[in-house]
Design an enzyme around this catalytic site. Sequence first.
Site, short mmCIF file in Angstrom:
data_model
loop_
_atom_site.label_atom_id
_atom_site.label_comp_id
_atom_site.label_asym_id
_atom_site.label_seq_id
_atom_site.Cartn_x
_atom_site.Cartn_y
_atom_site.Cartn_z
N ASP A 35 -13.99 14.47 -3.17
CA ASP A 35 -14.20 15.93 -3.87
C ASP A 35 -15.53 15.84 -4.61
OD1 ASP A 35 -13.72 18.54 -5.13
OD2 ASP A 35 -11.56 17.92 -4.82
N LYS B 283 -7.37 8.22 -0.92
CA LYS B 283 -8.94 8.39 -0.05
C LYS B 283 -9.65 9.79 -0.84
CE LYS B 283 -7.33 6.77 4.30
NZ LYS B 283 -6.09 6.67 3.91
N ARG C 133 3.25 -1.06 10.39
CA ARG C 133 4.36 -0.68 11.29
C ARG C 133 4.62 -2.33 11.99
NH1 ARG C 133 1.62 4.48 14.28
NH2 ARG C 133 -0.10 3.30 13.29
N THR D 72 -10.10 3.82 11.23
CA THR D 72 -9.84 2.86 12.28
C THR D 72 -9.45 3.69 13.40
OG1 THR D 72 -8.09 2.01 11.54
CG2 THR D 72 -9.87 0.77 11.09
N ASP E 61 -3.59 4.22 -2.05
CA ASP E 61 -4.51 4.86 -0.70
C ASP E 61 -4.53 6.41 -0.65
OD1 ASP E 61 -5.97 5.00 1.32
OD2 ASP E 61 -4.52 4.44 2.90
N LYS F 120 0.85 -1.21 -0.10
CA LYS F 120 0.06 0.03 0.02
C LYS F 120 0.93 1.36 -0.03
CE LYS F 120 -2.03 1.78 3.87
NZ LYS F 120 -1.79 3.04 3.69
#
Length: 245
Positions: free
Chosen positions: A71, A68, A221, A129, A66, A39
């Site tokens: 608009d 997002k 991570r 999240t 990614d 990603k």
Amino acid sequence: MHVQPTDIRERMIVALDFATMDEVKRCLGQLDGLIRYVKVGMELAYAEGPAIVHFLKERGLKVFLDLKVHDIPNTAKGAMRSLARHGVDMVNVHAAGGVAMMAAAREGLEQGTTAGAARPLLIAVTMLTSTGKETMNRELALPGEVEDVVVHYAKMTQQAGLDGVVASPLEVPMIKQAAGQSFITVTPGIRPLGADKGDQTRITTPEQAFKLGSDYLVIGRAITEATDPARAWEKIVTDVEAARI
């Protein structure tokens, strides 16, 4: 219709949350030949531009870009038309942009996809999240439970003709019940046992996420910041396979 990969490694997307190409190269050097899907988020995409996508594709990796998009419909349509030309495998929008915006984004993606090539998967972010009930109620002025809003957004996404949504693994059963088993769920907020949960609030382990019905997991991570990323990756794969997902 999307066919879910049979290899569990193709269903776990490694988040390359870095700021530079050099950091990406160092990380991939430690994971070479192990991972299949990555990603690219806003920080890396804005720093390196389309070159990062081309670099990753040349290495044989699938790419979830990614960004997002959120608009007005015409702008979302144009953005997706442009993104499709870079050969990405998955892109996303914010479901909060509404049905018309999401439908326009899908049209743009179809227009930008090279003839004969598969259209990238298009999914919509329901609720980040990192967002809990208090934040959603007080700051976003959305009443009720997070799960109810997520399911509502999932239904909107399906109405717009998208392939699926981004949501917490905890919400996957409700989404599948509302939108059907073939509706794709991509779930961040994945932390192996003992890992720092960071800024996420609605999280699960990889094994739990797959058992809940997640189609794709996004793991960052816990792998990329591990002392030994390859070992961390292999342990996750082993644990998932041991759970007979």
